[in-house]
Write an enzyme that holds these catalytic residues in place. Structure first.
Site, PDB file in Angstrom:
ATOM      1  N   GLU A 221      15.602  41.095 -79.916  1.00 35.81           N
ATOM      2  CA  GLU A 221      16.608  41.369 -78.888  1.00 35.81           C
ATOM      3  C   GLU A 221      16.494  42.787 -78.331  1.00 35.81           C
ATOM      4  OE1 GLU A 221      18.163  38.990 -77.717  1.00 35.81           O
ATOM      5  OE2 GLU A 221      18.297  37.442 -79.256  1.00 35.81           O
TER       6      GLU A 221
ATOM      7  N   GLU B 121      21.216  40.729 -73.686  1.00 35.92           N
ATOM      8  CA  GLU B 121      20.366  40.889 -74.872  1.00 35.92           C
ATOM      9  C   GLU B 121      20.964  41.927 -75.830  1.00 35.92           C
ATOM     10  OE1 GLU B 121      18.375  38.648 -75.179  1.00 35.92           O
ATOM     11  OE2 GLU B 121      17.326  38.167 -73.325  1.00 35.92           O
TER      12      GLU B 121
ATOM     13  N   HIS C 143      23.394  40.210 -77.863  1.00 33.78           N
ATOM     14  CA  HIS C 143      22.722  39.450 -78.931  1.00 33.78           C
ATOM     15  C   HIS C 143      22.301  40.378 -80.073  1.00 33.78           C
ATOM     16  CE1 HIS C 143      21.459  36.234 -75.734  1.00 33.78           C
ATOM     17  NE2 HIS C 143      22.753  36.303 -75.927  1.00 33.78           N
TER      18      HIS C 143
ATOM     19  N   GLU D 223      10.980  34.990 -73.803  1.00 32.01           N
ATOM     20  CA  GLU D 223      12.108  34.107 -74.109  1.00 32.01           C
ATOM     21  C   GLU D 223      11.658  32.929 -74.966  1.00 32.01           C
ATOM     22  OE1 GLU D 223      15.227  34.680 -73.518  1.00 32.01           O
ATOM     23  OE2 GLU D 223      14.922  36.486 -72.334  1.00 32.01           O
TER      24      GLU D 223
ATOM     25  N   GLU E 234      18.190  31.732 -75.148  1.00 35.10           N
ATOM     26  CA  GLU E 234      16.785  31.971 -74.778  1.00 35.10           C
ATOM     27  C   GLU E 234      16.301  30.882 -73.828  1.00 35.10           C
ATOM     28  OE1 GLU E 234      16.087  34.727 -75.755  1.00 35.10           O
ATOM     29  OE2 GLU E 234      16.961  35.089 -77.711  1.00 35.10           O
TER      30      GLU E 234
ATOM     31  N   HIS F 248      17.751  31.704 -70.435  1.00 34.26           N
ATOM     32  CA  HIS F 248      17.096  32.878 -69.839  1.00 34.26           C
ATOM     33  C   HIS F 248      15.708  32.519 -69.309  1.00 34.26           C
ATOM     34  CE1 HIS F 248      19.688  35.844 -72.381  1.00 34.26           C
ATOM     35  NE2 HIS F 248      20.373  35.214 -71.460  1.00 34.26           N
TER      36      HIS F 248
HETATM   37 FE   LIG Z   1      16.972  36.239 -74.113  1.00 31.93          FE
END
Ligand SMILES: [Fe+2]
Lengths: 189, 75
Positions: A35, A64, A67, A135, A165, A168
């Site tokens: 991340e 991110e 995360h 990703e 992910e 994204h």
């Molecule tokens: Fe991501």
């Protein structure tokens, strides 16, 4: 600039005291496809990419970091009350010798984070393809960690992160479609 | 047919220290638009042409630098 909201993007609950899992989770904290690498990669690419996709990089790069906080919370919970003996048994003896129970930007094998994990090529297509690949690699990492974890509550948070992910990756592929679009073909010299 | 270069106008601040480059461009090569090469695409007329272009198929050739730009302009 950013405003900070003092809560996690998605709740993090850890059922079992399992410092060994922290050793694996740290891959998503300071590893090549983790991340931190993701956040720094996207927020840095914002400056030179065509303006149509700057907002996307800004939003995803910011997420991110949210995360990263979730991973940090998991690692912290898994290790904060572990005894040195337990940390040694979990393969974290070397970590304890260097850092006590502090978190450190490193991968599961203990290699410290390095800027060479991320690229800024300047070519918008090359940069976005790197983002798509990143990703997918992060999604795979979450899968392998979920496979090694039998903590249902921790896995619930990991499944949330894995799904982000997937989204994204789609958003970055949409960004490539935007930059491919022929509306920008006309020369505006 | 797709175009091989795209253009965009970066934001220009009234306080930029250097004279602005008003239009920037990037390459969008043929591989971006072909997911799987269809059979029977036309080939270059001679082997030498193909060798010099790096591909058998003119439609897969990506020119660089941008032929629409003069040599004294920044790419
Ligand atoms: Fe991501």
């Amino acid at each position: 600039m950013w405003y900070y909201e003092k809560k996690l993007q998605y709740p993090v609950k850890v059922r079992d005291c399992n410092p060994r899992l922290a050793k694996y989770l740290i891959e998503q904290y300071g590893g090549a496809d983790g991340e931190l690498a993701a956040a720094l990669r996207y927020l840095n690419q914002r400056y030179t990419i065509p303006d149509k996709v700057v907002g996307l990089l800004n939003d995803i790069g910011t997420e991110e970091f949210a995360h990263l906080e979730m991973i940090a919370t998991m690692v912290y919970k898994l290790t904060k009350d572990a005894t040195p003996e337990q940390l040694k048994e979990a393969g974290l003896g070397a970590h304890y010798a260097n850092h006590d129970r502090a978190l450190f930007y490193q991968n599961a094998a203990g290699d410290p984070f390095t800027a060479t994990y991320i690229q800024a090529k300047g070519d918008p297509i090359a940069d976005l393809y790197e983002d798509i690949a990143a990703e997918e690699k992060a999604r795979a990492t979450y899968q392998w960690i979920i496979n090694m974890s039998d903590d249902p509550e921790l896995n619930d948070s990991l499944k949330f992160l894995r799904e982000r992910e997937v989204i994204h990756s789609l958003r970055f592929r949409e960004a490539v479609e935007i930059l491919k679009d022929e509306r920008d073909r006309k020369k505006i010299f | 047919m797709f175009s091989q270069f795209k253009y965009w106008e970066p934001y220009i601040s009234p306080f930029d220290p250097c004279p602005p480059i008003r239009v920037k461009s990037y390459s969008t090569p043929p591989n971006l638009y072909i997911n799987f090469q269809p059979p029977g695409m036309p080939q270059f007329k001679t082997p030498k042409q193909a060798l010099l272009h790096g591909t058998l198929w003119p439609d897969l050739y990506s020119p660089y630098p941008n032929p629409a730009k003069r040599g004294d302009q920044l790419e």
